[in-house]
Design a protein around this motif. Structure first.
Motif, mmCIF file in Angstrom:
data_model
loop_
_atom_site.group_PDB
_atom_site.id
_atom_site.type_symbol
_atom_site.label_atom_id
_atom_site.label_comp_id
_atom_site.label_asym_id
_atom_site.label_seq_id
_atom_site.Cartn_x
_atom_site.Cartn_y
_atom_site.Cartn_z
ATOM 1 N N GLY A 103 18.788 42.501 91.966
ATOM 2 C CA GLY A 103 17.712 42.596 91.009
ATOM 3 C C GLY A 103 16.201 42.428 91.856
ATOM 4 O O GLY A 103 16.300 42.093 92.961
ATOM 5 N N TRP A 150 17.762 43.553 86.138
ATOM 6 C CA TRP A 150 17.843 42.199 86.407
ATOM 7 C C TRP A 150 16.964 41.574 85.052
ATOM 8 O O TRP A 150 15.756 42.128 84.730
ATOM 9 C CB TRP A 150 17.132 41.645 87.646
ATOM 10 C CG TRP A 150 17.061 40.218 87.807
ATOM 11 C CD1 TRP A 150 18.209 39.312 87.376
ATOM 12 C CD2 TRP A 150 16.227 39.506 88.782
ATOM 13 N NE1 TRP A 150 17.824 38.098 87.882
ATOM 14 C CE2 TRP A 150 16.677 38.031 88.718
ATOM 15 C CE3 TRP A 150 15.076 40.049 89.541
ATOM 16 C CZ2 TRP A 150 15.838 37.293 89.493
ATOM 17 C CZ3 TRP A 150 14.405 38.970 90.193
ATOM 18 C CH2 TRP A 150 14.648 37.391 89.931
ATOM 19 N N TYR A 162 24.910 39.316 92.677
ATOM 20 C CA TYR A 162 25.871 40.376 91.978
ATOM 21 C C TYR A 162 27.118 40.264 93.060
ATOM 22 O O TYR A 162 26.789 40.793 94.132
ATOM 23 C CB TYR A 162 25.309 41.698 91.722
ATOM 24 C CG TYR A 162 26.258 42.476 91.151
ATOM 25 C CD1 TYR A 162 26.203 42.804 89.773
ATOM 26 C CD2 TYR A 162 27.048 43.220 91.638
ATOM 27 C CE1 TYR A 162 27.183 43.604 88.770
ATOM 28 C CE2 TYR A 162 28.040 44.125 91.107
ATOM 29 C CZ TYR A 162 28.038 44.375 89.711
ATOM 30 O OH TYR A 162 28.756 45.204 88.853
ATOM 31 N N MET A 166 22.229 40.001 84.940
ATOM 32 C CA MET A 166 22.250 41.344 85.395
ATOM 33 C C MET A 166 22.772 42.286 84.581
ATOM 34 O O MET A 166 23.782 42.108 83.664
ATOM 35 C CB MET A 166 23.174 41.673 86.827
ATOM 36 C CG MET A 166 22.536 40.977 87.942
ATOM 37 S SD MET A 166 21.054 41.549 88.552
ATOM 38 C CE MET A 166 21.671 43.202 89.263
#
Length: 725
Positions: free
Chosen positions: A505, A698, A533, A657
């Motif tokens: 993000g 994000w 992530y 996300m």
């Protein structure tokens, strides 16, 4: 045969200790002060540098072992001038660590050993800057110690590492009140144990090369100093490990098992041990570095109630008498096997800095044998009173030899690299802040804020970069999103890594990924974006594989790459994936082109697959089910329009996300899932390009803050699935 060290004072004969009596505390301390002073004098005669010679002081493990022992000695006596010398060395090297020239050397446990010296000085001064570079290195290293599954090549793959790094991690947890350091250390320790521990012999192999190796006499090769490193490392870890740490008892049990195995191997004639523990004739004669560590560990065990005093005290008395008898007229311990990785002969004139350090550690525990049991964990030393301004040590003149000048310049560069990784006070003061971001969205807590680029470099830009310093990552980003794929170095370091696509993000229009990676804490929020992530070995954010027999068969990391355009309006590059098997029926290989223009969250993918067999392929394009939490995200599938998206659960600090894949509806064969991924299956003819799109956002970006706006954006896209000619 090694000559006596220049500058070491010659002195009277070493006092003899009666192996049948408790050593006199004052007499032991006098011998330790003499050895420390002799070693310091010899080192001062050599000057301070970054040489490869083992007898000059530097920040490597060889010097660090002596300095660790010296630091412990100066808690009870400074007759040797050790306090000033420790600080002179640390300040000369700017509290830095070796290894900044490559990612592998950054992880090298040997380069962390000096960390305890800095921790000792920090305990006495309270100056956070004295452990700032160390803290950055521990943060960098710790993330690799518990990766799943365990790689073939561990971070700590040899027995010596158990002395060099784990005690530094354990002490950092205590000093900084950060349990994560202890958790990382614990994971790394037991992985090494699983590889190198011999259940039969209750000893450590030096490394996996020695499993099954035999001496000339047909005995298994168990190296004395290698096992000495381990038992001394165990003692130092237990010095600071909390009494209620879940696996603490395993450390104690390993320690006592090793002591029991070592006891019958002690030589009757002098109380010492041979270099090859199970074969006293290959090579013959005593070896003092392993013996010193064993003596230290046994005395430590008695002093802290881990070993039974009545059983072990006679052995320690014999060992100390034997060790002291090997101190030479120059004040240094003889019969210290030279640096190596297996048993070799040693002589009276063989001295080593690590031998001096081990001797100091042993003597300090022997001094306390007449005192009551000391409860674990032990307390940190008290702060030093404020003293006169510190003066830098007088440095040796800059050498004229070009090779040494290169060493000097490398030292300067290494120190600067460590400073760049450190937590400087100005940024630490900002840590923990959670400022309002775009549209008033609360941002995550900041650690180690990034320095923004100059004003003229803050425009929206797409970029692609190769990051050899981070195991060959390929990074690409634009003003809205950021991604990476993993390269060959990571495949070697952390197998079985694979061709997953990672998503980051971001909420700044300029590139930030490289600067974030270089902080050493890539998964933290540094003010511009975040990497939380977890792609792992899943397909991540749109990676692919071949679907066969209800299973996804995936490639390894990229093999070659070509950057076609590095901004400013687009990031464009190509990679090749080496052939990989699809069960036993065929092999496939791939060339894939990634194109990310400015102003979009989607990367256009052009995948050209080839095979050693004719016939169509079914390709699975996957989205990781649980990329940010242990709970699966919300998956939305519109097969008719070829749109597939995921919105993850929201973390209170880091947010959520969103990920999406767009494919040509006419190519879709099915939508399935496996344990890790939601998978869109498409029909592909080998040799003909497959075009699809993958993208991410994000919730704390400048663009999308919730699932509804993300899904609406995905549905509004007008992708071009026309393959290139």
């Amino acid at each position: 045969m090694a000559a006596p060290l220049a500058g070491a004072p010659q002195s009277a004969a070493t006092p003899r200790f009666d192996p049948a009596r408790l050593p006199d505390r004052a007499q032991v301390l006098a011998l330790l002060d003499r050895t420390a002073a002799a070693q310091i004098a010899a080192l001062k005669a050599q000057g301070l540098d970054l040489p490869t010679a083992h007898r000059q002081v530097t920040t490597n493990w060889i010097s660090a072992t002596f300095l660790i022992g010296l630091g412990r000695l100066t808690r009870v006596s400074d007759a040797s001038g050790g306090r000033r010398y420790l600080r002179d060395v640390a300040e000369h090297y700017n509290f830095g660590l070796l290894g900044a020239w490559s990612a592998h050397n950054m992880l090298d446990a040997d380069n962390l050993a000096i960390g305890e010296v800095y921790q000792e000085l920090y305990a006495r001064s309270g100056e956070a800057g004295e452990i700032a570079p160390l803290r950055a290195r521990l943060d960098y290293t710790g993330q690799y110690l518990g990766v799943e599954p365990a790689p073939k090549q561990l971070v700590w793959w040899w027995a010596d590492a158990m002395f060099m790094a784990p005690p530094v991690f354990a002490r950092a947890a205590a000093q900084l009140h950060d349990h994560s350091y202890l958790t990382a250390m614990d994971a790394g320790w037991w992985r090494t144990y699983d590889r190198l521990w011999s259940k039969e012999h209750r000893l450590y192999y030096r490394d996996e090369r020695f499993v099954g190796r035999r001496t000339a006499g047909g005995k298994p090769v168990f190296w004395a100093r290698g096992n000495g490193w381990v038992v001394a490392g165990l003692a130092r870890v237990l010095d600071t490990m909390p009494a209620k740490f879940p696996s603490r008892q395993r450390y104690v049990e390993t320690f006592t098992a090793m002591m029991a195995a070592l006891a019958p191997l002690q030589r009757a004639e002098d109380g010492l041990w041979t270099a090859s523990l199970l074969d006293p004739e290959d090579p013959p004669g005593p070896e003092t570095t392993g013996s010193a560590f064993f003596t230290y560990a046994m005395a430590w065990g008695i002093n802290h109630g881990v070993l039974d005093r009545a059983t072990w005290l006679p052995r320690v008395q014999r060992a100390w008498a034997g060790l002291a008898g090997k101190v030479q007229p120059n004040g240094l311990l003889g019969f210290a096997q030279r640096a190596g990785d297996q048993p070799v002969p040693s002589t009276a004139s063989d001295h080593a800095l690590y031998g001096s350090g081990a001797f100091l550690l042993a003597g300090l525990e022997v001094m306390d044998l007449g005192r009551p049991v000391i409860t674990l964990p032990v307390a940190e030393p008290q702060r030093d009173p404020a003293g006169p301004a510190r003066l830098p040590i007088a440095l040796a003149p800059r050498p004229a030899d070009p090779a040494r000048i290169a060493d000097w310049e490398r030292a300067m560069a290494e120190r600067q690299a460590m400073i760049d990784l450190a937590y400087d006070p100005a940024t630490v003061a900002q840590a923990g802040a959670a400022p309002a971001g775009p549209d008033g969205v609360a941002m995550p807590k900041i650690t180690l804020p990034l320095t923004p680029p100059p004003p003229d470099q803050r425009a929206a830009r797409a970029s692609v970069a190769y990051a050899p310093y981070r195991f060959d990552d390929l990074l690409w980003e634009n003003d809205r999103t950021a991604h990476r794929i993993y390269g060959p170095a990571l495949q070697r370091e952390e197998p079985p890594s694979s061709s997953a696509i990672d998503a980051w993000g971001k909420h700044v229009p300029w590139p930030f990924m490289e600067r974030q990676l270089k902080t050493g804490k890539q998964h933290d929020y540094h003010g511009e974006g975040i990497d939380f992530y977890n792609a792992g070995t899943t397909r991540g954010a749109g990676g692919l594989g071949i679907w066969y027999d209800d299973k996804l068969w995936v490639s390894r990391n990229w093999a070659t790459y070509r950057i076609l355009k590095n901004g400013p309006d687009a990031a464009d590059f190509e990679v090749d994936y080496a052939p990989w098997p699809v069960d036993v029926v065929r092999k496939v290989w791939e060339t894939r082109r990634f194109t990310l223009p400015v102003g979009t969250n989607f990367t256009r993918m052009v995948s050209t697959l080839h095979s050693d067999k004719t016939g169509p392929l079914v390709v699975g394009i996957g989205i990781q089910k649980k990329p940010t939490t242990t709970t699966a995200g919300t998956f939305t599938a519109d097969r008719a329009r070829g749109r597939f998206s995921l919105w993850t659960p929201t973390d209170a600090d880091k947010g959520a996300m969103g990920v999406a894949v767009m494919v040509d509806p006419g190519q879709i064969a099915d939508v399935v899932e496996d344990a890790d991924n939601y998978i869109v299956l498409v029909r592909v003819t080998p040799g003909r390009p497959l075009v699809y799109y993958m993208g991410a956002t994000w919730s704390k970006s400048r663009d999308f803050h919730d699932r509804a706006t993300w899904d609406a954006y995905v549905m509004a896209q007008k992708p071009d699935f026309t393959p290139p000619r």
